[in-house]
Enzyme design. Structure first.
Site, PDB file in Angstrom:
ATOM      1  N   HIS A   1     -35.954  87.498  -1.022  1.00  0.00           N
ATOM      2  CA  HIS A   1     -36.039  86.219  -0.302  1.00  0.00           C
ATOM      3  C   HIS A   1     -35.996  84.986  -1.221  1.00  0.00           C
ATOM      4  CE1 HIS A   1     -37.082  89.059   2.693  1.00  0.00           C
ATOM      5  NE2 HIS A   1     -38.389  89.041   2.542  1.00  0.00           N
TER       6      HIS A   1
ATOM      7  N   GLY B   1     -35.769 105.020  13.527  1.00  0.00           N
ATOM      8  CA  GLY B   1     -37.121 104.503  13.291  1.00  0.00           C
ATOM      9  C   GLY B   1     -37.599 103.743  14.510  1.00  0.00           C
TER      10      GLY B   1
ATOM     11  N   ASP C   1     -31.510  90.734   4.546  1.00  0.00           N
ATOM     12  CA  ASP C   1     -32.582  89.959   3.937  1.00  0.00           C
ATOM     13  C   ASP C   1     -32.934  88.962   5.025  1.00  0.00           C
ATOM     14  OD1 ASP C   1     -33.974  87.776   2.747  1.00  0.00           O
ATOM     15  OD2 ASP C   1     -33.368  88.545   0.796  1.00  0.00           O
ATOM     16  N   HIS C   2     -34.044  89.160   5.707  1.00  0.00           N
ATOM     17  CA  HIS C   2     -34.233  88.384   6.938  1.00  0.00           C
ATOM     18  C   HIS C   2     -34.380  86.882   6.666  1.00  0.00           C
ATOM     19  CE1 HIS C   2     -38.558  88.613   6.122  1.00  0.00           C
ATOM     20  NE2 HIS C   2     -38.736  87.662   7.017  1.00  0.00           N
TER      21      HIS C   2
HETATM   22  C1  BG6 Z   1     -41.230  90.659   4.195  1.00  0.00           C
HETATM   23  C2  BG6 Z   1     -42.266  91.126   3.230  1.00  0.00           C
HETATM   24  O1  BG6 Z   1     -39.944  90.898   3.680  1.00  0.00           O
HETATM   25  O2  BG6 Z   1     -41.373  89.272   4.436  1.00  0.00           O
HETATM   26  C3  BG6 Z   1     -43.663  90.798   3.738  1.00  0.00           C
HETATM   27  O3  BG6 Z   1     -42.150  92.523   3.026  1.00  0.00           O
HETATM   28  C4  BG6 Z   1     -43.762  89.346   4.114  1.00  0.00           C
HETATM   29  O4  BG6 Z   1     -44.633  91.137   2.756  1.00  0.00           O
HETATM   30  C5  BG6 Z   1     -42.620  88.915   5.009  1.00  0.00           C
HETATM   31  O5  BG6 Z   1     -45.005  89.156   4.774  1.00  0.00           O
HETATM   32  C6  BG6 Z   1     -42.619  87.412   5.226  1.00  0.00           C
HETATM   33  O6  BG6 Z   1     -41.662  87.065   6.188  1.00  0.00           O
HETATM   34  P1  BG6 Z   1     -41.837  85.802   7.119  1.00  0.00           P
HETATM   35  O7  BG6 Z   1     -40.584  85.723   7.886  1.00  0.00           O
HETATM   36  O8  BG6 Z   1     -43.041  86.045   7.972  1.00  0.00           O
HETATM   37  O9  BG6 Z   1     -42.064  84.638   6.204  1.00  0.00           O
END
Ligand code: BG6
Length: 494
Positions: free
Chosen positions: A244, A12, A181-182
């Site tokens: 999250h 990707g 899961d970032h």
């Molecule tokens: C993502 C979602 O996982 O996290 C998005 O798919 C969201 O919809 C984003 O905007 C938010 O991440 P962060 O790090 O900008 O708070």
């Protein structure tokens, strides 16, 4: 990352995630010497592209999104040399055989002993096919380790997540799968463990004797942008809550692990997820969950359109862009303590904060006869500001014994500035060295889906409970009602 080095495959590679997050993260890791000497990066996508064109794209992405800029000519050149592009039809195993040959050349050139990390920045429907073709094309036959890094959404519900997992697990062992899961890569989310378990003043109070409630807010100002088609199927529940929000909740609620080993930590997190009180009837969902959708509104003086007018969103969509709930962790530590969670698009600020509200001091006849005392708060600021502060009561200077709330703050982002590594940087680094602490294990994911599925099922039955809020407001009134019923309110988020 590891002394022996690795090849990083970005599937990707012409997509948005690669451009915004992955290339910049790899470049920062490189600049900090964390990729070591022996590494190569292979970008993969269907589109034909020359190595030159691809490097130009990577250059631009780094220029725009990375905290290190590529204008350090020598560093950029050395980095770019390690970048190759390979056009690949992921449905066709022959392409993977060619990729194998290319990879072996790279490994020979840079003395990399067969360690391969496959980052799938792709739609989840493709994870199974790619895994199978990696195996059938001989990509997993090298001597070193093989790791698969995948992105959410991991399934649509528990059954679909289960099938997806099955497909992957035919090829990769659980300890080879790194589910991102970032939020777990964010500095302050990782800091929760340290704040809790390395301090004498928090952990002794960290239970239902002293904590009145916990509030987790993940507010965004953006709408759905160009992601209407994805978002309309997913909604806030699947996009943010299943992953999250629940991950942050588990970090707050988990028991101290016996060691800081990935499996010990993840075992504790799973126990929290399994202790979450489920929803057995649609009525229970209505009592404890609020869903909302933004309508036309205003943000910073500019008009914004309603969700149903966004691109690729049907005019009668019942998808929630806001979610709030009262959750309970039914175990010894947390019995009776509500965990309020809320998240939404088009809210007034971009901010993620966790507020721990403490119970009032018992029998406070000394001061409370004259005035209402404010409870003590511990606030963890996750994003975009990073830090923590506590709010407590102190005497207002002067002759009267007036009590006022004051704050003590540790502002991490003020000290470190914008230079803290991005979540993706941390996570790619961890995946490369095989540390799975901040990745989601399958049983965590399964437990999260099991909580979420009955909510989605209740919503499918009827959309009567969908509430609306003007874009730019703090969600629907009902979200405030959730706390007011219990005698609390949402603490303002900065
Ligand atoms: C993502 C979602 O996982 O996290 C998005 O798919 C969201 O919809 C984003 O905007 C938010 O991440 P962060 O790090 O900008 O708070």
């Amino acid at each position: 990352i590891t002394a022996e080095g690795a090849v990083y495959f970005i599937f990707g590679a012409t997509g948005d995630l690669a451009r915004r997050k992955l290339f910049p993260a790899l470049y920062s890791l490189y600049r900090e010497g964390k990729l070591g000497e022996r590494f190569a990066i292979v970008g993969l996508a269907r589109r034909p592209r020359t190595a030159e064109q691809f490097r130009d794209d990577v250059y631009e992405s780094i220029q725009e999104f990375c905290r290190y800029k590529p204008n350090e000519v020598q560093a950029w050149r050395e980095f770019a040399e390690r970048f190759t592009y390979h056009s690949l039809d992921i449905g066709n195993v022959d392409g993977f055989r060619e990729l194998k040959a290319t990879t072996e050349e790279l490994e020979a050139r840079y003395e990399i002993p067969g360690n391969r990390l496959f980052y799938l920045a792709l739609a989840p429907e493709l994870f199974g096919t790619v895994s199978r073709n990696l195996r059938d094309g001989g990509m997993l036959e090298s001597g070193g380790w093989h790791r698969l890094v995948i992105e959410k959404p991991f399934g649509y519900d528990y059954p679909s997540a289960g099938s997806l997992n099955e497909e992957i697990r035919h090829v990769f062992r659980e300890d080879e799968v790194f589910r991102i899961d970032h939020y777990l890569g964010k500095e302050m989310v990782q800091n929760i463990e340290v704040i809790r378990f390395a301090n004498a003043f928090f952990e002794p109070l960290w239970n239902n004797n002293h904590i009145a409630n916990v509030q987790i807010t993940l507010a965004e100002t953006v709408g759905v942008e160009e992601r209407g088609a994805y978002y309309n199927k997913s909604g806030a529940l699947r996009d943010m809550v299943q992953n999250h929000m629940l991950q942050m909740l588990t970090m707050i609620a988990m028991e101290p692990p016996s060691r800081l080993d990935p499996e010990d930590i993840r075992d504790e997190k799973v126990k929290v997820l399994r202790s979450l009180r489920g929803f057995s009837t649609p009525d229970e969902v209505r009592e404890r969950v609020v869903r909302g959708q933004y309508t036309e509104g205003e943000q910073k003086g500019k008009p914004i359109k309603g969700y149903r007018n966004e691109d690729s969103v049907p005019a009668d969509s019942a998808t929630e862009t806001f979610f709030a709930a009262r959750l309970f962790v039914d175990n010894f530590r947390w019995a009776g303590v509500p965990f309020y969670v809320r998240t939404g698009k088009r809210l007034p600020v971009k901010s993620t904060e966790i507020v721990i509200e403490f119970k009032n001091v018992p029998n406070n006849v000394l001061f409370a006869s004259k005035q209402q005392l404010q409870p003590n708060l511990l606030v963890i600021r996750v994003n975009p500001m990073e830090g923590i502060y506590i709010k407590f009561n102190a005497k207002k200077p002067g002759n009267d014994m007036t009590v006022q709330p004051v704050a003590m703050e540790f502002c991490q982002s003020c000290q470190v500035g914008i230079n803290t590594p991005e979540a993706y940087e941390r996570l790619i680094f961890d995946a490369g060295r095989g540390d799975s602490t901040y990745f989601t294990r399958w049983d965590e994911l399964a437990a999260a889906w099991q909580l979420v599925d009955p909510i989605a099922a209740a919503w499918r039955e009827s959309a009567d409970d969908l509430t609306f809020y003007p874009g730019g407001a703090w969600g629907p009134q009902q979200a405030h009602g959730l706390l007011e019923e219990d005698g609390y309110f949402w603490w303002p988020v900065n």
